[in-house]
Design a protein around this motif. Structure first.
Motif, mmCIF file in Angstrom:
data_model
loop_
_atom_site.group_PDB
_atom_site.id
_atom_site.type_symbol
_atom_site.label_atom_id
_atom_site.label_comp_id
_atom_site.label_asym_id
_atom_site.label_seq_id
_atom_site.Cartn_x
_atom_site.Cartn_y
_atom_site.Cartn_z
ATOM 1 N N THR A 28 0.807 -1.217 0.000
ATOM 2 C CA THR A 28 0.000 0.000 0.000
ATOM 3 C C THR A 28 0.842 1.269 0.000
ATOM 4 O OG1 THR A 28 -0.245 -0.388 2.373
ATOM 5 C CG2 THR A 28 -2.130 -0.891 0.978
ATOM 6 N N ALA A 29 2.159 1.140 -0.072
ATOM 7 C CA ALA A 29 3.054 2.287 -0.277
ATOM 8 C C ALA A 29 2.878 3.393 0.749
ATOM 9 C CB ALA A 29 2.855 2.853 -1.685
ATOM 10 N N GLY A 30 2.541 3.019 1.985
ATOM 11 C CA GLY A 30 2.400 4.015 3.033
ATOM 12 C C GLY A 30 1.083 4.764 3.013
ATOM 13 N N LEU A 31 0.122 4.337 2.161
ATOM 14 C CA LEU A 31 -1.137 5.066 2.036
ATOM 15 C C LEU A 31 -1.971 5.016 3.310
ATOM 16 C CD1 LEU A 31 -2.333 4.144 -1.572
ATOM 17 C CD2 LEU A 31 -1.346 6.287 -0.774
ATOM 18 N N LEU A 32 -1.915 3.909 4.046
ATOM 19 C CA LEU A 32 -2.703 3.831 5.270
ATOM 20 C C LEU A 32 -2.155 4.792 6.319
ATOM 21 C CD1 LEU A 32 -4.982 2.608 6.908
ATOM 22 C CD2 LEU A 32 -3.419 0.793 7.638
ATOM 23 N N THR A 33 -0.832 4.837 6.458
ATOM 24 C CA THR A 33 -0.235 5.782 7.405
ATOM 25 C C THR A 33 -0.609 7.214 7.029
ATOM 26 O OG1 THR A 33 1.623 4.282 7.783
ATOM 27 C CG2 THR A 33 1.914 6.571 8.442
ATOM 28 N N ALA A 34 -0.536 7.515 5.731
ATOM 29 C CA ALA A 34 -0.887 8.860 5.273
ATOM 30 C C ALA A 34 -2.346 9.176 5.570
ATOM 31 C CB ALA A 34 -0.615 8.983 3.777
ATOM 32 N N ARG A 35 -3.219 8.204 5.375
ATOM 33 C CA ARG A 35 -4.653 8.425 5.619
ATOM 34 C C ARG A 35 -4.931 8.657 7.101
ATOM 35 N NH1 ARG A 35 -9.466 4.635 3.081
ATOM 36 N NH2 ARG A 35 -11.214 5.568 4.235
ATOM 37 N N LEU A 36 -4.258 7.897 7.944
ATOM 38 C CA LEU A 36 -4.473 8.030 9.387
ATOM 39 C C LEU A 36 -3.919 9.341 9.931
ATOM 40 C CD1 LEU A 36 -3.656 4.366 10.348
ATOM 41 C CD2 LEU A 36 -5.787 5.533 10.962
#
Length: 430
Positions: free
Chosen positions: A292-300
């Motif tokens: 997910t290329a860090g997308l979850l961290t970015a979203r959170l």
């Protein structure tokens, strides 16, 4: 019937997609707040014939108000005021007081650019002080003023001409709404209510069946304006209605609860991101993600105050990174594969330990376009949410999904699945 409006967004750069239109959606929300029914949003380039065509079209749609955005600058392709004046049969006249205000603004700006021919710049900006006779001038936020041209029975609706840059258009809007011409144009507005229900885990076809039944069974269903949207695997149902039709909406909501109570996660319009942020209060979250290329961290972390509950995240693609950064045993990866539930659980456990967290989310999957197998096709993603309570071993919630679409679809849907798993785990729903 409520007052009706249309919007013309001008600009070849918007028409060709080089610049994304932010004004149309923003103005649509403002009109909704005012109780004005938005009938159309049109888009055209900086060409006289095309601007004229949009004005003619909207004037023929039984509208009370037309709003334009863009084309108010000093260059030759900025022609909206001229075209609106011509359309309304009004002469362009020089507003000398406005010209002086624009000159003051331009002079201040030019002080930062030594060597620029100030006189030439002032001459170029002079065209911005030409306004349709009888129009109300909206003071510039940048260098471009807006205008409001009152409607007439012969020509048609009142026209509000606003600049293109959102930072200029948005503050100017409140001044436009306060003018006598706009207030008169929208005098017939109706106060609408708008309610939003959000669901996850229900196909659009399932909702369509429910709405067909509701159309038959709910009294006053025809007075509800229902819009559905499928986005990132979630269903959004927006219902707009007049206050006297609140009972019909209540009946519809009862049908949705009865059919899809488990899938409904929001009846007040709140997003899963907002709900998760609230549920994480007092907790410390860590993220471990692959595919997910860090997308979850970015979203959170895409909200103020997220540092209070997000400790950090690791994006580990290679097996070596999973082992070195998250402590996943290499033997576990060899036995089950990097995309597997045991590895997802080990990644979550490693994130808990690495960041001293009590909550963790792990994602490992195959986003594509290559790399899939018959047993694990592209789109296979394993998720784990881990919750550690009172120093005890973490409680794990794990699942595997096969998500449709290409790489970007799988990545986006993966973050949505993870957010909903996290929400359910924090609510104790499992």
């Amino acid at each position: 019937m409520s007052a009706r409006a249309g919007i013309v967004v001008t600009g070849t750069e918007v028409l060709t997609g080089r610049v994304q239109d932010r004004n149309g959606p923003w103005l649509a929300d403002r009109l909704l707040e005012l109780g004005v029914d938005l009938a159309h949003i049109t888009l055209c380039g900086d060409r006289p014939a095309d601007i004229d065509a949009q004005l003619r079209f909207l004037a023929g749609q039984d509208l009370d108000l037309i709003i334009t955005s863009g084309g108010l600058g000093p260059t030759a392709d900025d022609m909206t005021v001229e075209r609106v004046a011509r359309f309304c049969g009004r002469e362009l006249v020089l507003d000398t007081a406005l010209e002086a205000r624009i000159n003051d603004i331009v002079t201040g700006l030019m002080a930062r650019f030594p060597g620029v021919d100030a006189a030439a710049v002032r001459d170029a900006n002079r065209k911005q002080a030409l306004v349709p006779a009888g129009a109300t001038v909206l003071d510039p936020v940048g260098t471009a003023p807006g205008v409001v041209v009152p409607g007439t029975p012969e020509v048609g609706p009142t026209i509000v001409v606003l600049p293109g840059p959102p930072r200029e258009l948005q503050p100017m809007w409140s001044a436009a709404v306060a003018t006598d011409a706009v207030r008169a144009a929208i005098a017939g507005r109706t106060e609408f209510r708008q309610e939003t229900v959000r669901m996850f885990g229900l196909p659009e076809s399932g909702l369509a069946d429910t709405l067909r039944d509701a159309e038959r069974d709910v009294t006053g269903f025809d007075r509800l304006e229902i819009t559905t949207c499928l986005r990132r695997g979630e269903l959004e149902i927006v219902t707009r209605f007049e206050p006297q039709d609140a009972a019909a909406y209540s009946e519809l909501l009862a049908v949705l609860r009865d059919r899809h109570g488990r899938e409904i996660y929001s009846e007040d319009g709140s997003s899963v991101d907002e709900q998760v942020a609230g549920l994480l209060t007092g907790r410390r979250l860590a993220v471990a993600e692959s595919c997910t290329a860090g997308l979850l961290t970015a979203r959170l972390t895409d909200r103020p105050g997220s540092s209070a509950y997000v400790a950090g995240g690791v994006a580990a693609y290679s097996n070596g990174a999973k082992t070195e950064l998250l402590g996943v045993a290499s033997g576990l990866i060899e036995r089950f594969g990097a995309v597997s539930e045991p590895v997802a659980e080990a990644m979550a456990a490693g994130a808990l330990q690495r960041f001293g967290a009590d909550t963790a989310v792990a994602i490992t999957g195959i986003a594509g376009p290559g790399g899939g197998t018959e047993d694990k096709p592209v789109g296979t993603v394993c998720f784990t949410v881990a919750l550690a309570e009172d120093g005890s071993s973490a409680r794990m919630l794990t699942r595997t999904s096969v998500l449709p679409g290409g790489r970007s679809d799988v990545r986006e849907r993966s973050t949505t699945v993870a957010m909903h798993m996290l929400r359910r785990a924090l609510l104790g729903e499992g």
